[in-house]
Design a protein around this motif. Sequence first.
Motif, PDB file in Angstrom:
ATOM      1  N   ARG A  97      -3.775  27.847  -2.109  1.00  0.00           N
ATOM      2  CA  ARG A  97      -4.256  27.042  -0.991  1.00  0.00           C
ATOM      3  C   ARG A  97      -3.062  26.556  -0.174  1.00  0.00           C
ATOM      4  O   ARG A  97      -2.192  25.843  -0.706  1.00  0.00           O
ATOM      5  CB  ARG A  97      -5.065  25.863  -1.511  1.00  0.00           C
ATOM      6  N   PRO A  98      -2.988  26.928   1.102  1.00  0.00           N
ATOM      7  CA  PRO A  98      -1.813  26.533   1.894  1.00  0.00           C
ATOM      8  C   PRO A  98      -1.814  25.042   2.206  1.00  0.00           C
ATOM      9  O   PRO A  98      -2.864  24.407   2.293  1.00  0.00           O
ATOM     10  CB  PRO A  98      -1.954  27.366   3.166  1.00  0.00           C
ATOM     11  N   ARG A  99      -0.637  24.514   2.366  1.00  0.00           N
ATOM     12  CA  ARG A  99      -0.508  23.106   2.735  1.00  0.00           C
ATOM     13  C   ARG A  99      -0.828  22.932   4.208  1.00  0.00           C
ATOM     14  O   ARG A  99      -0.635  23.837   5.028  1.00  0.00           O
ATOM     15  CB  ARG A  99       0.917  22.625   2.455  1.00  0.00           C
ATOM     16  N   GLN A 100      -1.325  21.788   4.544  1.00  0.00           N
ATOM     17  CA  GLN A 100      -1.614  21.484   5.939  1.00  0.00           C
ATOM     18  C   GLN A 100      -0.314  21.369   6.724  1.00  0.00           C
ATOM     19  O   GLN A 100       0.719  20.903   6.219  1.00  0.00           O
ATOM     20  CB  GLN A 100      -2.418  20.184   6.045  1.00  0.00           C
ATOM     21  N   ALA A 101      -0.388  21.817   7.984  1.00  0.00           N
ATOM     22  CA  ALA A 101       0.788  21.787   8.842  1.00  0.00           C
ATOM     23  C   ALA A 101       1.065  20.363   9.307  1.00  0.00           C
ATOM     24  O   ALA A 101       0.170  19.510   9.336  1.00  0.00           O
ATOM     25  CB  ALA A 101       0.576  22.702  10.048  1.00  0.00           C
ATOM     26  N   ALA A 102       2.317  20.123   9.667  1.00  0.00           N
ATOM     27  CA  ALA A 102       2.690  18.819  10.215  1.00  0.00           C
ATOM     28  C   ALA A 102       2.001  18.610  11.553  1.00  0.00           C
ATOM     29  O   ALA A 102       1.574  19.564  12.224  1.00  0.00           O
ATOM     30  CB  ALA A 102       4.205  18.742  10.370  1.00  0.00           C
ATOM     31  N   ARG A 103       1.864  17.357  11.945  1.00  0.00           N
ATOM     32  CA  ARG A 103       1.209  17.025  13.204  1.00  0.00           C
ATOM     33  C   ARG A 103       1.870  17.780  14.367  1.00  0.00           C
ATOM     34  O   ARG A 103       3.095  17.809  14.483  1.00  0.00           O
ATOM     35  CB  ARG A 103       1.283  15.523  13.455  1.00  0.00           C
ATOM     36  N   GLY A 104       1.041  18.378  15.200  1.00  0.00           N
ATOM     37  CA  GLY A 104       1.542  19.123  16.350  1.00  0.00           C
ATOM     38  C   GLY A 104       1.839  20.582  16.061  1.00  0.00           C
ATOM     39  O   GLY A 104       2.114  21.353  16.985  1.00  0.00           O
ATOM     40  N   LYS A 105       1.803  20.996  14.801  1.00  0.00           N
ATOM     41  CA  LYS A 105       2.060  22.380  14.417  1.00  0.00           C
ATOM     42  C   LYS A 105       0.743  23.131  14.244  1.00  0.00           C
ATOM     43  O   LYS A 105      -0.303  22.531  13.974  1.00  0.00           O
ATOM     44  CB  LYS A 105       2.850  22.424  13.106  1.00  0.00           C
ATOM     45  N   PRO A 106       0.769  24.471  14.410  1.00  0.00           N
ATOM     46  CA  PRO A 106      -0.459  25.254  14.224  1.00  0.00           C
ATOM     47  C   PRO A 106      -1.010  25.111  12.805  1.00  0.00           C
ATOM     48  O   PRO A 106      -0.251  24.972  11.839  1.00  0.00           O
ATOM     49  CB  PRO A 106      -0.016  26.691  14.503  1.00  0.00           C
ATOM     50  N   ALA A 107      -2.315  25.122  12.691  1.00  0.00           N
ATOM     51  CA  ALA A 107      -2.956  25.062  11.373  1.00  0.00           C
ATOM     52  C   ALA A 107      -2.599  26.312  10.575  1.00  0.00           C
ATOM     53  O   ALA A 107      -2.350  27.382  11.144  1.00  0.00           O
ATOM     54  CB  ALA A 107      -4.472  24.959  11.535  1.00  0.00           C
ATOM     55  N   PRO A 108      -2.540  26.210   9.255  1.00  0.00           N
ATOM     56  CA  PRO A 108      -2.191  27.379   8.431  1.00  0.00           C
ATOM     57  C   PRO A 108      -3.243  28.481   8.546  1.00  0.00           C
ATOM     58  O   PRO A 108      -4.446  28.215   8.640  1.00  0.00           O
ATOM     59  CB  PRO A 108      -2.127  26.804   7.019  1.00  0.00           C
ATOM     60  N   SER A 109      -2.754  29.717   8.538  1.00  0.00           N
ATOM     61  CA  SER A 109      -3.636  30.878   8.603  1.00  0.00           C
ATOM     62  C   SER A 109      -4.060  31.273   7.193  1.00  0.00           C
ATOM     63  O   SER A 109      -3.253  31.228   6.255  1.00  0.00           O
ATOM     64  CB  SER A 109      -2.914  32.041   9.285  1.00  0.00           C
ATOM     65  N   VAL A 110      -5.333  31.648   7.038  1.00  0.00           N
ATOM     66  CA  VAL A 110      -5.848  32.055   5.725  1.00  0.00           C
ATOM     67  C   VAL A 110      -6.638  33.357   5.868  1.00  0.00           C
ATOM     68  O   VAL A 110      -7.314  33.571   6.884  1.00  0.00           O
ATOM     69  CB  VAL A 110      -6.751  30.963   5.114  1.00  0.00           C
ATOM     70  N   PRO A 111      -6.546  34.258   4.866  1.00  0.00           N
ATOM     71  CA  PRO A 111      -7.376  35.467   4.901  1.00  0.00           C
ATOM     72  C   PRO A 111      -8.844  35.070   4.775  1.00  0.00           C
ATOM     73  O   PRO A 111      -9.197  34.263   3.910  1.00  0.00           O
ATOM     74  CB  PRO A 111      -6.898  36.270   3.693  1.00  0.00           C
ATOM     75  N   ALA A 112      -9.681  35.622   5.634  1.00  0.00           N
ATOM     76  CA  ALA A 112     -11.072  35.164   5.701  1.00  0.00           C
ATOM     77  C   ALA A 112     -12.044  36.322   5.528  1.00  0.00           C
ATOM     78  O   ALA A 112     -11.855  37.408   6.081  1.00  0.00           O
ATOM     79  CB  ALA A 112     -11.330  34.472   7.035  1.00  0.00           C
ATOM     80  N   VAL A 113     -13.083  36.056   4.742  1.00  0.00           N
ATOM     81  CA  VAL A 113     -14.219  36.971   4.601  1.00  0.00           C
ATOM     82  C   VAL A 113     -15.323  36.421   5.505  1.00  0.00           C
ATOM     83  O   VAL A 113     -15.809  35.307   5.292  1.00  0.00           O
ATOM     84  CB  VAL A 113     -14.687  37.042   3.131  1.00  0.00           C
ATOM     85  N   LEU A 114     -15.723  37.199   6.500  1.00  0.00           N
ATOM     86  CA  LEU A 114     -16.579  36.695   7.564  1.00  0.00           C
ATOM     87  C   LEU A 114     -17.903  37.433   7.639  1.00  0.00           C
ATOM     88  O   LEU A 114     -18.048  38.549   7.111  1.00  0.00           O
ATOM     89  CB  LEU A 114     -15.857  36.811   8.916  1.00  0.00           C
ATOM     90  N   VAL A 134     -20.644  39.452   9.808  1.00  0.00           N
ATOM     91  CA  VAL A 134     -20.575  40.369  10.946  1.00  0.00           C
ATOM     92  C   VAL A 134     -20.943  39.628  12.230  1.00  0.00           C
ATOM     93  O   VAL A 134     -21.938  38.911  12.278  1.00  0.00           O
ATOM     94  CB  VAL A 134     -21.525  41.565  10.729  1.00  0.00           C
ATOM     95  N   GLY A 135     -20.110  39.779  13.254  1.00  0.00           N
ATOM     96  CA  GLY A 135     -20.361  39.121  14.532  1.00  0.00           C
ATOM     97  C   GLY A 135     -19.813  37.722  14.620  1.00  0.00           C
ATOM     98  O   GLY A 135     -19.985  37.061  15.648  1.00  0.00           O
ATOM     99  N   ASN A 136     -19.157  37.249  13.572  1.00  0.00           N
ATOM    100  CA  ASN A 136     -18.629  35.877  13.555  1.00  0.00           C
ATOM    101  C   ASN A 136     -17.115  35.920  13.416  1.00  0.00           C
ATOM    102  O   ASN A 136     -16.582  36.385  12.408  1.00  0.00           O
ATOM    103  CB  ASN A 136     -19.253  35.093  12.394  1.00  0.00           C
ATOM    104  N   ASP A 137     -16.411  35.437  14.448  1.00  0.00           N
ATOM    105  CA  ASP A 137     -14.946  35.390  14.437  1.00  0.00           C
ATOM    106  C   ASP A 137     -14.474  34.027  14.922  1.00  0.00           C
ATOM    107  O   ASP A 137     -14.009  33.887  16.051  1.00  0.00           O
ATOM    108  CB  ASP A 137     -14.368  36.496  15.322  1.00  0.00           C
ATOM    109  N   PRO A 138     -14.592  33.001  14.086  1.00  0.00           N
ATOM    110  CA  PRO A 138     -14.205  31.654  14.520  1.00  0.00           C
ATOM    111  C   PRO A 138     -12.697  31.536  14.697  1.00  0.00           C
ATOM    112  O   PRO A 138     -11.912  32.211  14.014  1.00  0.00           O
ATOM    113  CB  PRO A 138     -14.706  30.770  13.374  1.00  0.00           C
ATOM    114  N   SER A 139     -12.301  30.672  15.607  1.00  0.00           N
ATOM    115  CA  SER A 139     -10.872  30.446  15.834  1.00  0.00           C
ATOM    116  C   SER A 139     -10.290  29.460  14.832  1.00  0.00           C
ATOM    117  O   SER A 139      -9.087  29.487  14.549  1.00  0.00           O
ATOM    118  CB  SER A 139     -10.632  29.941  17.255  1.00  0.00           C
ATOM    119  N   SER A 140     -11.126  28.581  14.283  1.00  0.00           N
ATOM    120  CA  SER A 140     -10.635  27.610  13.307  1.00  0.00           C
ATOM    121  C   SER A 140     -11.788  27.106  12.455  1.00  0.00           C
ATOM    122  O   SER A 140     -12.960  27.183  12.852  1.00  0.00           O
ATOM    123  CB  SER A 140      -9.946  26.436  14.007  1.00  0.00           C
ATOM    124  N   TRP A 141     -11.434  26.593  11.282  1.00  0.00           N
ATOM    125  CA  TRP A 141     -12.377  25.925  10.399  1.00  0.00           C
ATOM    126  C   TRP A 141     -11.866  24.515  10.133  1.00  0.00           C
ATOM    127  O   TRP A 141     -10.699  24.328   9.757  1.00  0.00           O
ATOM    128  CB  TRP A 141     -12.484  26.651   9.060  1.00  0.00           C
TER     129      TRP A 141
END
Length: 314
Positions: free
Chosen positions: A180-197, A199-206
């Motif tokens: 589980r990745p650590r949360q990014a510092a304030r102002g930094k991009p959120a950590p990227s995670v491999p996602a099982v999605l 079909v037809g769903n491509d969210p930009s963030s969770w």
Amino acid sequence: MSRIWNTTMDLSALSFFNLVALHGGFGRASRATGQPKATLSRRVRELEESLGVRLIERGSQTLRLTDEGAMLHARTEGLLGEIAEAGNDVAAGMGRVRGRLRVNVPLFFAHSALGRIAAGFARTYPDVQLDVTADDRFVDLAEDGYDVVVRVNPAPDETLVGRCFLRAGIVLVASPSLPRPRQAARGKPAPSVPAVLRVGNDPSSWTVVDGKREMTYRPRGVMWFSTPLLMREAVREGAGVAMLARSIVEDDLASGRLVMWGEAREGQAEAWVLHASRRLVSPKVSAFVNYLCDSYATPQAPVPAVAAGYKRGH
């Protein structure tokens, strides 16, 4: 001036026309129903004369409806079926629940709950023959011939009525082996995670809530599935993380096969039982809807009446 059809329609002639349209010709309709071909032709011609329009193009090798004929067939075939069913119900007694009931449900619901519900329904209503198919594709009740469908988070549809019988939170889950990745510092991009999605769903963030902490991740799609069952299996094997209804992963969380990274801040999975929006509802449809909803109604979790976009069923 346009001609207005006399509202005292000849239902018999209309029924003959629909038989011809349904079977694809006068000869085929005659063989299927035992009605003389000449009678069918005469009654259809009488209907055309009463309407002042041609419904069937004669002279071709195969039956071809005119635009007016196609519209009349589409608008009245189901209504005549309802009238016939209503007559059968009246003859048998309106309180009697009987006949074949075609039901379509999602795969997970079929595998996890429907066997138990169907068996109980059959014991309660032995004169109903359940015909159930399970898949996650969209089905059209009228075109595909279903009486009832169960769907999760269905889009609003004015042609359907229904009841929400189950609500479940949505959780972000992963295999224990996936770091589980650590949360990014304030102002930094959120950590990227491999996602099982889905079909037809491509969210930009969770964004999820873990205890009192709010966590944000950027899903990086690695695979897409049409059913949450396959998503769950892939997550179990460590392919990535996924947003799934809590009810789907409850046992996995309890056994430790999966771990929860947080619960969705907004949204929930709603299971609905839906049927056609019409004034006369078949006793077998009403019985199934009520039995299904009653199966999920407990003092701790009452069945929700209805949500925006759908009208309450009868």
